[in-house]
Design an enzyme around this catalytic site. Structure first.
Site, PDB file in Angstrom:
ATOM      1  N   SER A  77      26.221 -46.168   6.408  1.00 45.02           N
ATOM      2  CA  SER A  77      27.621 -46.494   6.122  1.00 45.02           C
ATOM      3  C   SER A  77      28.131 -47.538   7.108  1.00 45.02           C
ATOM      4  O   SER A  77      27.726 -47.546   8.267  1.00 45.02           O
ATOM      5  CB  SER A  77      28.448 -45.212   6.255  1.00 45.02           C
TER       6      SER A  77
ATOM      7  N   HIS B  59      31.421 -47.991   8.235  1.00 42.10           N
ATOM      8  CA  HIS B  59      32.506 -47.672   9.176  1.00 42.10           C
ATOM      9  C   HIS B  59      32.140 -46.690  10.284  1.00 42.10           C
ATOM     10  O   HIS B  59      32.964 -46.375  11.134  1.00 42.10           O
ATOM     11  CB  HIS B  59      33.764 -47.224   8.429  1.00 42.10           C
TER      12      HIS B  59
ATOM     13  N   THR C  98      29.024 -42.276   0.630  1.00 45.37           N
ATOM     14  CA  THR C  98      29.192 -41.226  -0.380  1.00 45.37           C
ATOM     15  C   THR C  98      28.503 -41.659  -1.676  1.00 45.37           C
ATOM     16  O   THR C  98      27.741 -40.901  -2.289  1.00 45.37           O
ATOM     17  CB  THR C  98      30.696 -40.983  -0.635  1.00 45.37           C
TER      18      THR C  98
ATOM     19  N   ASN D 280      27.194 -34.461  11.019  1.00 45.51           N
ATOM     20  CA  ASN D 280      28.462 -35.100  11.358  1.00 45.51           C
ATOM     21  C   ASN D 280      29.405 -34.184  12.139  1.00 45.51           C
ATOM     22  O   ASN D 280      30.325 -34.660  12.792  1.00 45.51           O
ATOM     23  CB  ASN D 280      29.164 -35.613  10.104  1.00 45.51           C
TER      24      ASN D 280
ATOM     25  N   CYS E  91      36.386 -35.349   6.713  1.00 45.71           N
ATOM     26  CA  CYS E  91      36.627 -35.277   5.276  1.00 45.71           C
ATOM     27  C   CYS E  91      37.386 -34.017   4.897  1.00 45.71           C
ATOM     28  O   CYS E  91      38.178 -34.022   3.976  1.00 45.71           O
ATOM     29  CB  CYS E  91      35.319 -35.349   4.508  1.00 45.71           C
TER      30      CYS E  91
ATOM     31  N   THR F  26      31.216 -56.354  -9.016  1.00 43.61           N
ATOM     32  CA  THR F  26      31.190 -57.585  -8.223  1.00 43.61           C
ATOM     33  C   THR F  26      30.993 -57.256  -6.749  1.00 43.61           C
ATOM     34  O   THR F  26      31.685 -56.393  -6.203  1.00 43.61           O
ATOM     35  CB  THR F  26      32.507 -58.373  -8.433  1.00 43.61           C
TER      36      THR F  26
ATOM     37  N   GLN G 235      25.313 -40.768  10.420  1.00 46.81           N
ATOM     38  CA  GLN G 235      25.677 -40.530  11.821  1.00 46.81           C
ATOM     39  C   GLN G 235      24.524 -40.875  12.754  1.00 46.81           C
ATOM     40  O   GLN G 235      24.736 -41.069  13.955  1.00 46.81           O
ATOM     41  CB  GLN G 235      26.088 -39.062  12.029  1.00 46.81           C
TER      42      GLN G 235
HETATM   43  N1  PLP Z   1      27.391 -38.700   5.406  1.00 48.65           N
HETATM   44  C1  PLP Z   1      27.809 -38.361   6.627  1.00 48.65           C
HETATM   45  C2  PLP Z   1      26.882 -37.619   7.527  1.00 48.65           C
HETATM   46  C3  PLP Z   1      29.098 -38.693   7.056  1.00 48.65           C
HETATM   47  O1  PLP Z   1      29.511 -38.337   8.277  1.00 48.65           O
HETATM   48  C4  PLP Z   1      29.952 -39.379   6.165  1.00 48.65           C
HETATM   49  C5  PLP Z   1      31.347 -39.668   6.548  1.00 48.65           C
HETATM   50  O2  PLP Z   1      32.010 -38.906   7.227  1.00 48.65           O
HETATM   51  C6  PLP Z   1      29.456 -39.743   4.906  1.00 48.65           C
HETATM   52  C7  PLP Z   1      28.175 -39.381   4.564  1.00 48.65           C
HETATM   53  C8  PLP Z   1      30.295 -40.498   3.932  1.00 48.65           C
HETATM   54  O3  PLP Z   1      30.414 -41.837   4.326  1.00 48.65           O
HETATM   55  P1  PLP Z   1      31.474 -42.797   3.638  1.00 48.65           P
HETATM   56  O4  PLP Z   1      32.768 -42.556   4.343  1.00 48.65           O
HETATM   57  O5  PLP Z   1      30.936 -44.194   3.874  1.00 48.65           O
HETATM   58  O6  PLP Z   1      31.522 -42.461   2.204  1.00 48.65           O
END
Ligand code: PLP
Length: 414
Positions: free
Chosen positions: A234, A236, A78, A166, A360, A272, A214
């Site tokens: 990202s 995770h 994000t 996503n 989200c 940091t 993704q």
């Molecule tokens: N972009 C996409 C396509 C995502 O699927 C997501 C998370 O669902 C993000 C950005 C945001 O990632 P983060 O959770 O690392 O902020």
């Protein structure tokens, strides 16, 4: 691929998040307490921390075939999307003050299926007076390159397009767009050189950003191959930790920081550094590159089996978005006449975790702008669920999940 634990619950929401891989965790652990130094400290504890960060950056840079200085670590994807989009535009507006020129109506081209973390910064820029053109996707979930080309103007400064969606997993033609922008940029530069007077106000390049969060698990993401200037990823979503992201920034891309302070991350992202997470992210990226082909084939086979089974017993189940040019782990299905909320709760009670739309907006079950963009009405949107597989998904789980989904979707409709 990997056998799942004895846990009888079936997790089919890998687009929302993935578990941290054991090897990733093992690399991270020493940096929580044994090697805990602050990378800004001069003593040996600090040196150990900065060496770990440098090593992680070097590892990712090598895999992405780019320079060490082109990788920035952020607190999430994000944040990386915000830095790419707002940071670039902010740089133009700041330099405009210095050069005494006006850049208050820059044009950015994006799509109507971006993740919120790109969509919201775009909306903020729109409120600040910039022109944002949202390319529409067709019913299959794809933008048209001709439409993009038609919308490019002299004041276009950024094109930001999600690589793989996503929610519906559709893959945009990023490489082809990169080629088109390269061609347009060459022409633009040549004409600026001819008209020297125009140079001061002229925008010499259209920068190209993609959200590859993704995509990274399954698709080629090297910036040179894609001809991209900014690429977001990202931790995770690739079996690394949550709360860590990264941005590839091509050399000489004008970018202002959006978080100021101690000047870490080459001045682009103060704060940091989160050493264990950075180390974990690099290990996760390394594992993606090692296993990508195998993993893609593995999940594709299981995903197709699942889909076949679902439609065998639910003739009216419909796939949202194209079946082709779609992430191999993604299904977004509409069960006509059945509320997704009811189905998701029932599936969860039966031990199968799936999601509605994107994670989200999942908590609030807000209407999906992506499903709307491909033409679904509000009733149809509320009948859609997202199923995403991952490397720990087993054949047996898919068999079981298919049975449960088919049985529940029939039963709840009555
Ligand atoms: N972009 C996409 C396509 C995502 O699927 C997501 C998370 O669902 C993000 C950005 C945001 O990632 P983060 O959770 O690392 O902020």
């Amino acid at each position: 691929m990997m056998q799942n634990s004895k846990n009888s619950k079936i997790y089919l929401d890998y687009a929302a998040t993935t578990p941290v891989d054991k090897e990733v965790l093992r690399e991270m652990l020493p940096y929580f307490n044994k090697k805990f130094g602050n990378a800004s400290s001069i003593h040996s504890f600090g040196q150990e921390a900065i060496a770990a960060i440098d090593g992680a950056r070097e590892k990712i840079a090598k895999l992405l075939n780019c320079d060490f200085s082109e990788i920035i670590f952020t607190g999430s994807a994000t944040e990386a999307n915000n830095l790419a989009i707002k940071g670039l535009i902010q740089n133009f507006t700041i330099s405009a003050v210095a050069k005494n020129v006006k850049y208050n109506n820059l044009q950015i081209i994006s799509t109507n299926i971006e993740h919120e973390s790109a969509h919201e910064p775009l909306r903020e820029l729109e409120k600040a007076g910039h022109k944002i053109t949202y390319l529409k996707v067709n019913k299959d979930g794809f933008i048209s390159i001709a439409d993009l080309e038609k919308n490019i103007k002299d004041n276009t400064v950024l094109v930001s397009i999600i690589y793989a969606n996503n929610e519906i997993g559709t893959i945009q033609p990023i490489k082809e767009i990169g080629k088109l922008l390269e061609k347009i940029n060459k022409k633009r530069l040549a004409s600026l050189k001819r008209e020297r007077s125009g140079q001061e106000n002229g925008l010499s390049k259209i920068y190209f950003h993609t959200d590859a969060v993704q995509a990274l698990n399954y698709l080629e993401c090297r910036p040179d191959w894609l001809k991209i200037d900014l690429l977001t990823f990202s931790g995770h979503k690739i079996y690394g930790p949550k709360g860590i992201g990264g941005l590839y920034v091509r050399k000489n891309t004008p970018l202002s920081s959006i978080i100021s302070g101690g000047g870490q991350e080459f001045g682009w992202r103060s704060g940091t550094e989160n050493v264990p997470y950075i180390v974990g992210l690099a290990k996760a990226v390394e594992m993606v590159f090692k296993n990508r082909e195998k993993l893609s084939k593995y999940v594709l086979d299981l995903r197709n089996k699942l889909w076949k089974n679902i439609i065998k017993y639910n003739k009216d189940a419909k796939l949202n978005g194209s079946f082709n040019s779609r992430l191999p782990n993604n299904l977004n299905i509409r069960f006509a006449g059945l509320s997704s909320e009811t189905l998701i709760v029932a599936l969860d009670q039966a031990g199968v975790a799936v999601s509605a739309g994107s994670a989200c907006s999942g908590r609030a079950l807000a209407a999906s702008h992506v499903l709307k963009a491909i033409g679904l009405n509000s009733k149809q949107m509320k009948e859609s669920i997202r199923i995403t597989l991952g490397k720990n998904t087993t054949k047996n789980e898919i068999k079981k999940a298919a049975e449960i989904i088919s049985a529940l979707s029939k039963k709840l409709k009555l």
